[in-house]
Write an enzyme that holds these catalytic residues in place. Structure first.
Site, PDB file in Angstrom:
ATOM      1  N   HIS A 229     -16.722 -16.224   7.144  1.00  0.00           N
ATOM      2  CA  HIS A 229     -17.284 -15.896   8.453  1.00  0.00           C
ATOM      3  C   HIS A 229     -17.057 -14.415   8.720  1.00  0.00           C
ATOM      4  O   HIS A 229     -15.965 -13.896   8.464  1.00  0.00           O
ATOM      5  CB  HIS A 229     -16.600 -16.745   9.540  1.00  0.00           C
ATOM      6  CG  HIS A 229     -17.371 -16.778  10.812  1.00  0.00           C
ATOM      7  ND1 HIS A 229     -17.477 -15.687  11.648  1.00  0.00           N
ATOM      8  CD2 HIS A 229     -18.115 -17.752  11.393  1.00  0.00           C
ATOM      9  CE1 HIS A 229     -18.235 -16.000  12.689  1.00  0.00           C
ATOM     10  NE2 HIS A 229     -18.630 -17.253  12.550  1.00  0.00           N
ATOM     11  N   ARG A 245     -22.301 -12.846  18.891  1.00  0.00           N
ATOM     12  CA  ARG A 245     -23.433 -12.003  18.481  1.00  0.00           C
ATOM     13  C   ARG A 245     -24.737 -12.592  18.994  1.00  0.00           C
ATOM     14  O   ARG A 245     -25.649 -11.870  19.375  1.00  0.00           O
ATOM     15  CB  ARG A 245     -23.447 -11.848  16.955  1.00  0.00           C
ATOM     16  CG  ARG A 245     -22.380 -10.874  16.466  1.00  0.00           C
ATOM     17  CD  ARG A 245     -22.224 -10.911  14.964  1.00  0.00           C
ATOM     18  NE  ARG A 245     -21.486 -12.097  14.537  1.00  0.00           N
ATOM     19  CZ  ARG A 245     -21.822 -12.889  13.525  1.00  0.00           C
ATOM     20  NH1 ARG A 245     -22.896 -12.610  12.820  1.00  0.00           N
ATOM     21  NH2 ARG A 245     -21.101 -13.940  13.219  1.00  0.00           N
TER      22      ARG A 245
END
Ligand SMILES: Cc1cc2nc3c(=O)[nH]c(=O)nc-3n(C[C@H](O)[C@H](O)[C@H](O)COP(=O)(O)OP(=O)(O)OC[C@H]3O[C@@H](n4cnc5c(N)ncnc54)[C@H](O)[C@@H]3O)c2cc1C
Length: 533
Positions: A229, A245
């Site tokens: 990740h 995000r």
């Protein structure tokens, strides 16, 4: 007599248990942790679906995004099933009262995740996994499903390629028992946790079910694909979800410049960040422009984690991040009905290779997978229950009891906890985001060395009850088995594809449009590539 044993009480195990119970079967859930501690509770960002209220999206778009992310390793029939049933799965979760966040019209809210064309990820603030897990557990309690918690699966009883029961260690009493059942569902979670010290995963995520299924002769597939990740808190391995995000957060370098499209697939974003890290540069998540109100509404848990562990505030500060091992795409190979290559043995959730993710998983697709295929597993396992119980040998039980007895009797002259730590570092440095033959071979021989060195040692704690020292040792054995499988698969896949990046074979090579397969037969590991039919 028990009809269906479910190993694991995460989202996959609980969904499977509920669905087998609905078929009227006698179900026993066996789990190393308490259900509410299963890793599923850590999932923050959300669960994907194309809902009737979803704007500008379609099942076809969802299929295309998922298949594209798989880099040709997804199984089309399975992805079609997965995407087409996403709406029903969310509606079912909604019907059992999972508290999804909603918009002003009362529709379930959706956010955008990486590698997708639409806002497709349903969520419950940043507690999605926790809300799902706890609601599923409430339902299991309501249905009077029996739980045997703090019990570790040690082995499967397989005779003539048919599973007939399980052997478990009961932590509380120290007993080792064999339990017979007509079907077994493995839902024991993934193996990204073998990167100890470099992983977002929980301590319990040690790949036990995969190691055990492998040693019992099941087909295991695509172990080389481990997802890193992009955004874990720097040196802390605490995840800041992709939703940060998705909600508009930026990734910036030391000069506060953006350097990559933040919503590209995870593998690309993680490699871009890690390349900077390798150059000795820091990378930050910049959420300041979102403002406190939006941050509090969409990521209150993560804001608190940042305050507590970094002494920073999301609304004012840049948050230093680095990639961390997060999710495993490989596992026990399953058919669409979750059947493994061993009769009456089913697998679902992160321990399975269900044909959905291929070389790269889209964020939000795992929570959907565990619930959807968990339900399928419960139903399918219930179908075979018409068969009668058969005699079952206790040879394996005796052998395991003897092995454990030896562990109590032998001296402990090696600190195997330090091996666990070393293994984590070795895997991150040699089998991480960038891989090459020399480093992979070094990792392989080191893993074999670790395996040899723990073979003849005993455990330090000689107490028969609640012996965590014993379960830690047994987990390490599984972690070493699984690590060896990751490395061997990574060595054999001489190309780069999705999460598997070889600096010595940088291109995707269509001759590898195949699943890697491992089968343990007659004490030997048989490795080959197989067409995805
Ligand atoms: C920090 C974090 C955030 C995430 N966020 C998201 C997200 O937003 N969206 C998304 O789709 N995915 C997300 N994921 C991935 C997702 O959460 C997992 O893939 C999923 O929850 C796995 O569920 P599971 O039921 O397969 O396994 P788990 O939840 O890991 O449960 C495994 C169960 O098996 C038990 N078990 C293991 N070994 C044994 C044994 N030997 N004997 C008995 N029991 C055993 C464990 O105790 C546990 O109960 C995230 C993962 C992490 C780590």
């Amino acid at each position: 007599m028990i009809d269906v044993i479910v190993i694991g009480s995460g989202g996959a195990g609980l969904s499977a248990a509920l669905s087998a119970k609905k078929e009227g079967k006698n179900v026993l859930v066996i789990s190393k942790t308490y259900p509410t501690h299963s890793q599923t509770c850590q999932a923050q960002g959300g669960i994907n679906a194309v809902l009737s209220s979803t704007k500008d999206d379609s099942v076809e778009n969802y299929f295309n995004d998922t298949y594209k992310a798989s880099h040709n390793l997804g199984k089309k029939e399975h992805i079609e099933f997965f995407c087409s049933n996403s709406s029903d799965t969310i509606n079912w979760l909604d019907s059992i009262a999972v508290a999804f966040s909603r918009d002003e019209n009362g529709n379930i809210s959706q956010r955008k995740f990486g590698g997708t064309k639409a806002k497709r990820t349903c969520y419950s603030s940043d507690y999605t996994g926790l809300k799902i897990l706890h609601t599923l557990y409430d339902q299991c309690l309501k249905e009077n499903i029996t739980f045997q918690n703090e019990s570790m699966l040690l082995d499967l009883v397989v005779e003539n390629n048919k599973v007939k029961g399980v052997i478990v260690y009961k932590l509380l009493t120290g007993e080792i028992e064999q339990i017979q059942s007509k079907a077994v569902i493995l839902a024991g979670g993934g193996y990204a946790g073998v990167y100890t010290g470099f992983t977002t995963n929980s301590y319990a995520t040690t790949g036990d079910c995969i190691a055990i299924a492998y040693k019992s002769g099941a087909k295991i597939s695509n172990m080389e694909f481990v997802q890193f990740h992009p955004t874990a808190l720097e040196n802390k391995n605490i995840l800041i979800s992709e939703s940060a995000r998705g909600e508009g957060g930026y990734l910036v370098d030391e000069d506060e410049n953006r350097f990559i499209d933040e919503l590209k697939p995870r593998d690309e974003v993680a490699r871009a960040i890690f390349t900077k890290n390798l150059e000795g540069k820091k990378v930050y998540l910049d959420l300041r422009h979102l403002g406190l109100e939006k941050i509090n509404e969409t990521m209150p848990q993560e804001r608190r984690l940042v305050q507590e562990f970094m002494k920073l505030n999301m609304e004012n500060d840049l948050i230093p991040i680095n990639p961390s091992s997060h999710y495993s795409m490989g596992g026990i190979l399953t058919k669409l009905n979750t059947q493994t290559s061993i009769k009456n043995l089913f697998a679902c959730g992160e321990c399975s290779q269900s044909g959905v993710h291929g070389a790269n998983r889209l964020g939000g697709n795992s929570l959907l997978e565990i619930v959807m295929f968990g339900k399928v597993a419960g139903k399918e396992a219930s179908r075979i229950i018409e068969e009668d119980f058969e005699e079952i040998s206790d040879n394996k039980l005796k052998a395991i009891k003897m092995k454990i007895e030896n562990l109590f009797e032998s001296n402990n002259y090696i600190d195997f906890y330090s091996i666990k730590k070393e293994l984590g570092r070795l895997m991150f440095e040699n089998v991480g985001l960038f891989r090459e033959e020399k480093k992979l071979k070094t990792a392989l021989s080191k893993i074999e060395e670790f395996q040899d060195s723990i073979k003849n040692i005993g455990i330090k704690d000689k107490n028969k009850t609640y012996n965590k020292n014993l379960t830690d040792y047994l987990e390490l054995e599984n972690m070493l088995t699984v690590s060896q499988m990751i490395v061997n698969s990574a060595l054999n896949r001489k190309e780069s594809r999705g999460a598997h990046y070889r600096v010595d074979f940088k291109e995707e090579n269509e001759s590898f449009d195949k699943n890697s397969i491992m089968i343990f037969e007659n004490g030997v590991q048989n490795f080959f590539f197989e067409e995805i039919k």
